[in-house]
Design a protein around this motif. Sequence first.
Motif, mmCIF file in Angstrom:
data_model
loop_
_atom_site.group_PDB
_atom_site.id
_atom_site.type_symbol
_atom_site.label_atom_id
_atom_site.label_comp_id
_atom_site.label_asym_id
_atom_site.label_seq_id
_atom_site.Cartn_x
_atom_site.Cartn_y
_atom_site.Cartn_z
ATOM 1 N N GLY A 30 0.761 -1.251 -0.016
ATOM 2 C CA GLY A 30 0.100 -0.008 0.165
ATOM 3 C C GLY A 30 1.092 1.247 0.065
ATOM 4 O O GLY A 30 0.754 2.300 -0.872
ATOM 5 N N SER A 33 2.681 1.676 -3.654
ATOM 6 C CA SER A 33 1.631 2.137 -4.463
ATOM 7 C C SER A 33 1.546 3.787 -4.102
ATOM 8 O O SER A 33 1.390 4.650 -5.280
ATOM 9 C CB SER A 33 0.489 1.447 -4.486
ATOM 10 O OG SER A 33 0.731 -0.127 -4.492
ATOM 11 N N CYS A 34 1.214 3.962 -3.146
ATOM 12 C CA CYS A 34 0.780 5.402 -2.434
ATOM 13 C C CYS A 34 1.998 6.233 -2.966
ATOM 14 O O CYS A 34 1.683 7.331 -3.580
ATOM 15 C CB CYS A 34 0.490 5.311 -1.127
ATOM 16 S SG CYS A 34 -0.269 7.152 -0.726
ATOM 17 N N LEU A 307 -5.843 3.239 -1.534
ATOM 18 C CA LEU A 307 -4.858 2.051 -1.050
ATOM 19 C C LEU A 307 -4.296 2.257 0.170
ATOM 20 O O LEU A 307 -3.969 1.001 0.840
ATOM 21 C CB LEU A 307 -3.602 2.335 -2.175
ATOM 22 C CG LEU A 307 -4.027 1.716 -3.660
ATOM 23 C CD1 LEU A 307 -2.862 2.292 -4.541
ATOM 24 C CD2 LEU A 307 -3.891 0.331 -3.649
ATOM 25 N N SER A 695 -4.894 -2.781 -5.353
ATOM 26 C CA SER A 695 -6.005 -2.449 -4.595
ATOM 27 C C SER A 695 -6.801 -3.848 -4.250
ATOM 28 O O SER A 695 -6.951 -4.094 -2.758
ATOM 29 C CB SER A 695 -7.099 -1.554 -4.846
ATOM 30 O OG SER A 695 -6.235 -0.307 -4.960
#
Length: 810
Positions: A30, A33-34, A307, A695
């Motif tokens: 997460g 990705s963020c 996310l 996600s």
Amino acid sequence: MIKNYLKIAWRNVRKQLFYSSLNIFGLSLGLASCLLITLYLVEELSYDHFFENSERIYRVDADIKFGGPEMKLAVSSDPMAFTLKKDYPQVEAATRIRENGSYLVRKSEATENLTEALVVFADSTFFDVFSIPMVSGNPAKALTEPNTLVLSERNAEKYFGKENPVGQTLLLDNDKIYRVTGVMQNIPANSHLSSLNMLLSMASREESRSNNWGGHNFNTYIRLSPETDAQQFDKNFDTILDNYVGPYVKGAMGGTTLEDLEKAGNFLKYHLIPLTKIHLHSDRVAELSVNGNIQYVYIFSIVAIFLLLIACINFMNLATARSASRAREVGVRKVLGSKRSALVAQFLTESLLLSYLSLVLALLAAFALMPLFNQLAGKDITLPVQNPGFWLLLLLTGGIVGILAGSYPAFFLSGFQAIKVLKGRLVLEGKGGFLRNSLVVFQFVISVMLIVGTLIIYRQLNFIQAKSLGYSKDQVVLIENAYALGTQTEVFKQEILSQGYAESATMSDYLPTPSSRSDNMIFPEGQPIQDKGMSMQNWRVDEDYAKTLGIQVVEGRFFSKEFPSDSSAIVLNEEAVRMFGFDDPIGKKLVTNTGPQDSSQPAYTVIGVVKDFHFESLHSPIGPLNMILGNSPGKFAFRLNASESGATIKKAEALWKRMAPGQPFEYRFMDQDFDKTYRAEQRIGRIFITFALLSILIACLGLFGLAAFTAEHRTKEIGVRKVLGASVATIVAMLSGDFLKLILIAILIATPISWYIMDQWLQDFAYKITIQWWMFLLAGMLSILISLLTVSYQSIKAALMNPVKSLRSE
């Protein structure tokens, strides 16, 4: 105390290695990705902010409607910039840019040309408005004289190597000599001007100081004084229309006034757009670059937040799933005198430790995935590791994520009553269950929305690729810079055709892909221009244009060498016929540019009508278009025989090198140009699909955590049911049914939300798919399948457990 917390936290991480690994994996995925999405968004939002006084620089845009559809232009009229500078003291500086397409360029003494894809003319005041540092040369004088130019650093090295280019000359299009008067630093990639590498002096163009208020060809920029309000300044354009545009229109259109045009439903409006908003808020005709879209910034901002929230929810669910195993630990600590605040601090320490471990892995993952992400996004983003603010932000993010993810488990676990725990009478059912279930519903609302979004984006992109365009783009090869052949263009064309490899060929700079555009005023002969006049695309083509591109003639005929009178003929598309209101267009007389009183303007006779074809992006509806017979030697287009395409291109290249020595042979297929038009959507689609899958993966980890929690605290119930004769299938169905209810609730919530969001996204396309019910059904079925596959491991594991082990402690 903190050292003790950390020591115990590390022991618990090692003791519960499986759950800790799931937590760290989910959080790191997460966070990575963020981080990647955030860097992408920062890049998009940073465009043109680096210029000095960027907040006071504006571009003058024009909205024009004249008979045809409304045109939204990123350009304005020739005299606009310096009229504003002359008449309004609020304007500190003004400049213009005139795009001029590609040029063949070489040093004067060289024999081989190179192609410069985008060459622009710029006023001598260019560097007054845009603070681009000069490596050499005087910015105040660099573009003042005719036939001078300024190069970027990359272009200076491209043409002159390590030499100092200032004072040297370049030959453009084999006949125009320009002297280099300056070298500017490369314009950063996060600017809508980043593709400008060669600036020619505007004084080189005869039209540069014309009083043509009717032509709109110049990207016009002004810098306002600090105290000036741009919205208030916009009102001055009404005065510009009255004092300058109105008299020009009246003189050019035989007495027709602006009021006459407005009464007929036409208009001309000017307004300012801030420099820093051009990239994300402007998608107009004659943009200097392919801009972004603020909608995608909003969408990806939400995806990044989701996310991170999903990853935090996973942490909560996985932590509470281990609550039974931590219950006795909490009870013993409380009996020994631990306060609840100390227990909360202990659990938060564990959470922060996992968060920072995840952050380290996320950084490593971001480093590793950055090249792939840049390729996916078409960017050149790097991690700003030399920026202290970046590391401070990461530390704060790790702390916030750790506290956010660990707060609920900390207060949940520390709230156990010691006496009930130690007597073995702790009842977990219902304690925090509503919140946990709500969090899982929230996760799968997002997952269903992302699945729906992925389906619709994928189908829309496929729809664009497969839609009938009204012309045939397959097996058409385009050869650039046909004018480099000089007087031998027709010989080259006939030589290629004589070999039998190509079915047909045409020469024109006007193609239904990103290419030259030419707007012109046209109206029926003898009709009032304000009522019947129309602004439309006016293309110069040859007799083989329709045949080569597969454009269908639906009425009359196309141009032919058998009819010498075709030099005064015109062909319309169906939309132009509809807008003129012609029942029988063949034989109608049309006049261009000026009013019927001007006898010097030829009247064109309509000889044919072609079926509507898409010459703009599918974001826009098909507009009116006319074609006249004329010489426009920008590109050759050959329709190849499928089996002979390679041989034809080799033949064309060999012939080109013989007939145009020293001129670059550059070709591409038309379908590549078509794909280029929608490259931004394709990239956004791929990014969206990638992060949608991530996600869903992270959400499945959360569901896995809840399944583990449920199986753990219902172990004895499962044992009793098995003793009473329940089958494995019955128990799996019972456990899975609880999750199925949550998924169904998520589907019901997500369906209307995802429909609304994707419907808004599709509004940006003039031609689009219809959102259908089966898309939501498929998304729901996929969500159910994914969730059942996720919980099946825990459900089957619990159902297969020996009931003797679970009941032995009773």
